[in-house]
Design an enzyme around this catalytic site. Structure first.
Site, PDB file in Angstrom:
ATOM      1  N   HIS A   4       5.610 -22.992 -13.870  1.00 41.57           N
ATOM      2  CA  HIS A   4       5.854 -21.612 -13.474  1.00 41.57           C
ATOM      3  C   HIS A   4       5.905 -21.467 -11.953  1.00 41.57           C
ATOM      4  O   HIS A   4       5.204 -22.147 -11.211  1.00 41.57           O
ATOM      5  CB  HIS A   4       4.784 -20.691 -14.052  1.00 41.57           C
ATOM      6  N   ASP A   5       6.796 -20.617 -11.511  1.00 40.72           N
ATOM      7  CA  ASP A   5       6.945 -20.246 -10.094  1.00 40.72           C
ATOM      8  C   ASP A   5       7.429 -21.391  -9.208  1.00 40.72           C
ATOM      9  O   ASP A   5       7.297 -21.335  -7.987  1.00 40.72           O
ATOM     10  CB  ASP A   5       5.630 -19.682  -9.538  1.00 40.72           C
ATOM     11  N   GLY A  34       2.765 -25.721 -11.235  1.00 40.78           N
ATOM     12  CA  GLY A  34       3.109 -24.384 -10.795  1.00 40.78           C
ATOM     13  C   GLY A  34       3.166 -24.248  -9.287  1.00 40.78           C
ATOM     14  O   GLY A  34       2.428 -24.910  -8.550  1.00 40.78           O
TER      15      GLY A  34
END
Length: 265
Positions: free
Chosen positions: A121-122, A139
């Site tokens: 994520h991100d 992440g």
């Protein structure tokens, strides 16, 4: 005209561009947008608020846009945005962002993600990067452009990797890697400049300037931040400025073995 196999599932609300091909048993969720001339192969899954650009190739069993692997995720609106001309090979796992990280995972253009690559994520991925089989980005990792990551290499969360850097296979990376550099090792350590990549991308004058800067930064045993600041202020090379700026703004530090000075010997 799109070419959709009869066994594929395209949920109401999904938007497909011209000449999109969707193979047998693929699944495309209701909030997915796919650009022209993109191919989605058999058994691939594309979910979530995922936007995919033009001319991408998504291979069998890729999982694109499934919810982030973050226990804090509570179903809020998050996105995965993929540019143009990317190749996403078998069993890749690409997650969207999280609220705490800006809510977006973003992939640029012209990247090659080989089999079993994971982007957490991100993650922010630039253009024309190559991630070999089994490369794993946790992440909030950020990659510049033209970065190469060898197979079976894990990258710790929040790590930044600069333009034209190369990470050797089976390395474990927990700190930032400046642009133009090569790092490898079970605990990845700088090994010099990524000369093979640089010779493909720039002229001799830039490479020589980077060689000189690298020696001063990492091989003379002087305080890294002080040398980076001095070089940034004195050099006329934009590439050296880019290298020094990366070092001065690094939050996780740079993994290199400090050369011994006469006082150390």
């Amino acid at each position: 005209m799109s070419l959709i196999h009869a066994s594929a599932v395209i949920e109401d609300g999904a938007i497909l561009g011209e000449n999109v091909s969707v193979g047998p048993f693929a699944y495309i969720g209701p909030n997915v947008k796919i650009g022209d001339n993109t191919t989605v192969a058999t058994h691939a899954v594309i979910e979530g608020h995922t936007t995919i650009g033009k001319n991408n190739r998504i291979f069998p069993h890729a999982a694109v846009g499934t919810i982030p692997q973050d226990l804090k995720f509570a179903g809020e609106h998050v996105e995965l945005i993929i540019g143009d001309n990317n190749t996403i090979r078998e069993f890749t796992l690409l997650n969207p962002g999280t609220k705490g990280g800006g809510s977006v995972t973003r992939i640029g253009n012209g990247n090659l993600l080989m089999g079993y690559v994971h982007l957490g994520h991100d993650v922010i991925l630039g253009d024309n990067c190559i991630l070999a089989n089994g490369a794993t980005l946790a992440g909030h990792v950020e990659l510049g452009n033209h970065v190469v990551i060898g197979g079976l290499t894990p990258v710790h969360q929040f790590v930044h990797i600069g333009d034209y850097a190369m990470i050797g296979g089976a390395s474990a990376l927990s700190q930032d890697i400046p642009p133009f550099c090569l790092a490898e090792g079970n605990r990845a350590n700088l090994r010099g400049l990524n000369l093979t990549g640089l010779r493909r991308a720039m002229g001799r004058e830039d490479i020589n300037a980077l060689k000189s800067a690298y020696r001063e930064l990492f091989e003379e045993g002087k305080p890294l931040q002080e040398v980076a600041q001095r070089l940034f202020e004195s050099t006329s090379s934009e590439k050296v400025k880019q290298l020094c700026e990366f070092i001065m703004t690094s939050k996780r530090g740079i993994p290199f073995t400090r050369s011994k000075t006469n006082e150390d010997k």
